[in-house]
Scaffold this motif. Structure first.
Motif, PDB file in Angstrom:
ATOM      1  N   GLY A   1      62.086  99.967 112.793  1.00 44.11           N
ATOM      2  CA  GLY A   1      61.428 101.317 111.732  1.00 44.11           C
ATOM      3  C   GLY A   1      59.918 100.804 112.621  1.00 44.11           C
ATOM      4  N   LEU A   2      58.990 102.538 111.488  1.00 38.80           N
ATOM      5  CA  LEU A   2      57.485 102.141 112.037  1.00 38.80           C
ATOM      6  C   LEU A   2      56.892 103.203 111.636  1.00 38.80           C
ATOM      7  CD1 LEU A   2      56.267 102.751 115.191  1.00 38.80           C
ATOM      8  CD2 LEU A   2      57.337 104.739 115.359  1.00 38.80           C
ATOM      9  N   GLU A   3      55.600 102.580 111.529  1.00 39.60           N
ATOM     10  CA  GLU A   3      54.710 103.216 110.669  1.00 39.60           C
ATOM     11  C   GLU A   3      53.312 103.558 110.945  1.00 39.60           C
ATOM     12  OE1 GLU A   3      53.463  99.945 107.580  1.00 39.60           O
ATOM     13  OE2 GLU A   3      54.995 100.205 107.079  1.00 39.60           O
ATOM     14  N   PHE A   4      52.357 103.614 110.904  1.00 42.36           N
ATOM     15  CA  PHE A   4      51.061 104.397 111.069  1.00 42.36           C
ATOM     16  C   PHE A   4      50.080 105.046 109.542  1.00 42.36           C
ATOM     17  CE2 PHE A   4      53.051 104.722 115.544  1.00 42.36           C
ATOM     18  CZ  PHE A   4      51.435 103.555 116.183  1.00 42.36           C
ATOM     19  N   ASP A   5      49.672 103.842 109.565  1.00 46.04           N
ATOM     20  CA  ASP A   5      48.208 104.151 108.598  1.00 46.04           C
ATOM     21  C   ASP A   5      48.687 104.568 107.016  1.00 46.04           C
ATOM     22  OD1 ASP A   5      46.015 104.219 109.678  1.00 46.04           O
ATOM     23  OD2 ASP A   5      45.988 106.027 110.234  1.00 46.04           O
ATOM     24  N   GLY A   6      50.276 103.372 106.892  1.00 50.22           N
ATOM     25  CA  GLY A   6      51.153 103.325 106.232  1.00 50.22           C
ATOM     26  C   GLY A   6      52.100 104.798 105.580  1.00 50.22           C
ATOM     27  N   VAL A   7      52.342 105.166 106.784  1.00 50.39           N
ATOM     28  CA  VAL A   7      53.358 106.656 106.799  1.00 50.39           C
ATOM     29  C   VAL A   7      54.666 106.213 107.313  1.00 50.39           C
ATOM     30  CG1 VAL A   7      53.576 108.711 107.081  1.00 50.39           C
ATOM     31  CG2 VAL A   7      51.320 108.395 106.211  1.00 50.39           C
ATOM     32  N   GLN A   8      55.511 106.037 106.854  1.00 53.11           N
ATOM     33  CA  GLN A   8      57.049 106.018 107.538  1.00 53.11           C
ATOM     34  C   GLN A   8      57.184 107.218 109.014  1.00 53.11           C
ATOM     35  OE1 GLN A   8      59.292 103.238 107.733  1.00 53.11           O
ATOM     36  NE2 GLN A   8      57.928 102.258 106.619  1.00 53.11           N
ATOM     37  N   ILE A   9      57.207 106.734 109.844  1.00 60.40           N
ATOM     38  CA  ILE A   9      58.046 107.719 111.331  1.00 60.40           C
ATOM     39  C   ILE A   9      58.619 107.268 111.104  1.00 60.40           C
ATOM     40  CG2 ILE A   9      57.705 108.777 113.338  1.00 60.40           C
ATOM     41  CD1 ILE A   9      54.595 107.509 113.418  1.00 60.40           C
ATOM     42  N   LYS A  10      60.204 108.452 111.447  1.00 62.52           N
ATOM     43  CA  LYS A  10      61.317 108.460 111.019  1.00 62.52           C
ATOM     44  C   LYS A  10      62.537 109.181 112.120  1.00 62.52           C
ATOM     45  CE  LYS A  10      61.254 108.620 106.300  1.00 62.52           C
ATOM     46  NZ  LYS A  10      61.774 109.017 105.333  1.00 62.52           N
ATOM     47  N   SER A  11      63.384 108.811 112.526  1.00 64.48           N
ATOM     48  CA  SER A  11      64.123 109.269 113.334  1.00 64.48           C
ATOM     49  C   SER A  11      63.830 109.137 114.797  1.00 64.48           C
ATOM     50  CB  SER A  11      63.707 110.961 113.774  1.00 64.48           C
ATOM     51  OG  SER A  11      64.207 111.320 112.583  1.00 64.48           O
ATOM     52  N   ILE A  12      62.743 107.873 114.748  1.00 59.83           N
ATOM     53  CA  ILE A  12      62.848 107.211 116.138  1.00 59.83           C
ATOM     54  C   ILE A  12      64.205 106.579 116.485  1.00 59.83           C
ATOM     55  CG2 ILE A  12      60.922 105.741 117.199  1.00 59.83           C
ATOM     56  CD1 ILE A  12      60.128 107.583 116.793  1.00 59.83           C
ATOM     57  N   THR A  13      64.625 106.751 118.233  1.00 61.33           N
ATOM     58  CA  THR A  13      65.498 106.124 118.197  1.00 61.33           C
ATOM     59  C   THR A  13      65.540 105.231 119.568  1.00 61.33           C
ATOM     60  OG1 THR A  13      65.474 107.791 120.147  1.00 61.33           O
ATOM     61  CG2 THR A  13      66.640 107.954 118.346  1.00 61.33           C
ATOM     62  N   GLU A  14      64.178 105.050 119.934  1.00 56.38           N
ATOM     63  CA  GLU A  14      64.048 103.867 120.861  1.00 56.38           C
ATOM     64  C   GLU A  14      62.509 103.616 120.568  1.00 56.38           C
ATOM     65  OE1 GLU A  14      64.150 102.392 125.773  1.00 56.38           O
ATOM     66  OE2 GLU A  14      65.212 104.592 125.148  1.00 56.38           O
ATOM     67  N   VAL A  15      62.086 102.004 121.642  1.00 54.02           N
ATOM     68  CA  VAL A  15      60.592 101.666 121.042  1.00 54.02           C
ATOM     69  C   VAL A  15      60.749 100.869 122.571  1.00 54.02           C
ATOM     70  CG1 VAL A  15      58.819 100.243 120.188  1.00 54.02           C
ATOM     71  CG2 VAL A  15      60.319 101.627 118.613  1.00 54.02           C
ATOM     72  N   SER A  16      60.183 101.373 123.610  1.00 52.01           N
ATOM     73  CA  SER A  16      59.882 100.071 124.468  1.00 52.01           C
ATOM     74  C   SER A  16      58.111 100.008 124.605  1.00 52.01           C
ATOM     75  CB  SER A  16      60.528 100.340 125.646  1.00 52.01           C
ATOM     76  OG  SER A  16      59.942 102.176 126.134  1.00 52.01           O
ATOM     77  N   GLY A  17      58.080  98.997 125.675  1.00 50.50           N
ATOM     78  CA  GLY A  17      56.913  98.221 126.394  1.00 50.50           C
ATOM     79  C   GLY A  17      56.028  97.393 124.764  1.00 50.50           C
ATOM     80  N   LEU A  18      56.483  96.290 124.229  1.00 52.40           N
ATOM     81  CA  LEU A  18      55.882  95.692 123.242  1.00 52.40           C
ATOM     82  C   LEU A  18      55.476  94.857 123.914  1.00 52.40           C
ATOM     83  CD1 LEU A  18      58.010  96.739 119.831  1.00 52.40           C
ATOM     84  CD2 LEU A  18      55.950  97.127 120.265  1.00 52.40           C
ATOM     85  N   LYS A  19      54.612  94.681 124.667  1.00 48.96           N
ATOM     86  CA  LYS A  19      54.771  93.488 125.391  1.00 48.96           C
ATOM     87  C   LYS A  19      52.669  92.863 125.148  1.00 48.96           C
ATOM     88  CE  LYS A  19      53.328  93.011 130.711  1.00 48.96           C
ATOM     89  NZ  LYS A  19      53.761  94.202 131.801  1.00 48.96           N
ATOM     90  N   MET A  20      53.232  92.382 125.377  1.00 54.04           N
ATOM     91  CA  MET A  20      51.617  90.976 125.189  1.00 54.04           C
ATOM     92  C   MET A  20      50.826  90.233 126.010  1.00 54.04           C
ATOM     93  SD  MET A  20      51.737  89.698 121.325  1.00 54.04           S
ATOM     94  CE  MET A  20      53.067  88.828 121.163  1.00 54.04           C
ATOM     95  N   GLU A  21      49.551  91.555 126.850  1.00 52.27           N
ATOM     96  CA  GLU A  21      49.527  90.525 128.250  1.00 52.27           C
ATOM     97  C   GLU A  21      48.465  90.317 128.050  1.00 52.27           C
ATOM     98  OE1 GLU A  21      50.501  92.013 132.652  1.00 52.27           O
ATOM     99  OE2 GLU A  21      50.927  93.541 131.430  1.00 52.27           O
ATOM    100  N   GLN A  22      47.356  89.510 129.331  1.00 50.48           N
ATOM    101  CA  GLN A  22      46.275  89.667 129.526  1.00 50.48           C
ATOM    102  C   GLN A  22      46.291  89.575 131.160  1.00 50.48           C
ATOM    103  OE1 GLN A  22      46.001  85.408 127.161  1.00 50.48           O
ATOM    104  NE2 GLN A  22      44.295  85.438 128.155  1.00 50.48           N
ATOM    105  N   ASP A  23      44.626  89.326 131.298  1.00 54.46           N
ATOM    106  CA  ASP A  23      44.966  89.181 133.140  1.00 54.46           C
ATOM    107  C   ASP A  23      44.120  87.644 133.403  1.00 54.46           C
ATOM    108  OD1 ASP A  23      43.649  91.973 133.776  1.00 54.46           O
ATOM    109  OD2 ASP A  23      42.079  91.710 133.326  1.00 54.46           O
TER     110      ASP A  23
END
Length: 147
Positions: A15-37
């Motif tokens: 699921g996806l939420e921004f500022d407490g609001v659910q965002i619906k109908s998302i079919t894919e999420v990519s790029g969840l990456k934690m990186e540092q120099d």
């Protein structure tokens, strides 16, 4: 109930939420990456040998891509238009991608800090094509953390 140690979560339930609001109908999420120099410190040791030490540097901003089927919903367009006009106080949002287990319980939360839209891409338009038309929103965030 958390998953047993040797099991892993399925990527189909999120699921996806921004500022407490659910965002619906998302079919894919990519790029969840934690990186540092990486900072390289080059020096000669006490014995005269050349050494390279690698030190942790600054965190890099995450870029997350959200994909959904094209609908009449204009929230993505409004969000990116507001960023183009510099309304950054309204545009920067806190949110999270939530991964659920098989029973629908939250397994992990990937928290986004001050995320805002970088680009919006509409899928290819092809005469005679029968595939689903999609839109991809690329967000940039100041920080991505696992909660």
């Amino acid at each position: 109930m958390p998953l047993p140690d040797l099991d892993s979560g399925a990527g189909h339930s999120f699921g996806l939420e921004f500022d407490g609001v659910q965002i619906k109908s998302i079919t894919e999420v990519s790029g969840l990456k934690m990186e540092q120099d990486v900072i390289e410190l080059k020096e000669n040791g006490a014995d005269g040998k050349y050494l390279i030490k690698k030190l942790p540097g600054r965190w890099k901003a995450a870029e997350i891509t959200l994909t959904r089927g094209l609908t009449a919903d204009t929230s993505f367009e409004k969000w990116i238009k507001d960023s183009q006009f510099g309304k950054m106080n309204d545009v920067r949002k806190g949110g999270a991608v939530i991964v659920y287990d098989f029973e629908g319980n939250p397994l992990k939360r990937y928290k986004l800090t001050n995320a805002w839209p970088k680009s919006l891409e509409i899928g290819s338009l092809k005469a005679g094509d029968t595939s689903v038309l999609t839109e991809k929103l690329v967000l940039t965030a100041e920080r991505l953390e696992v909660e």
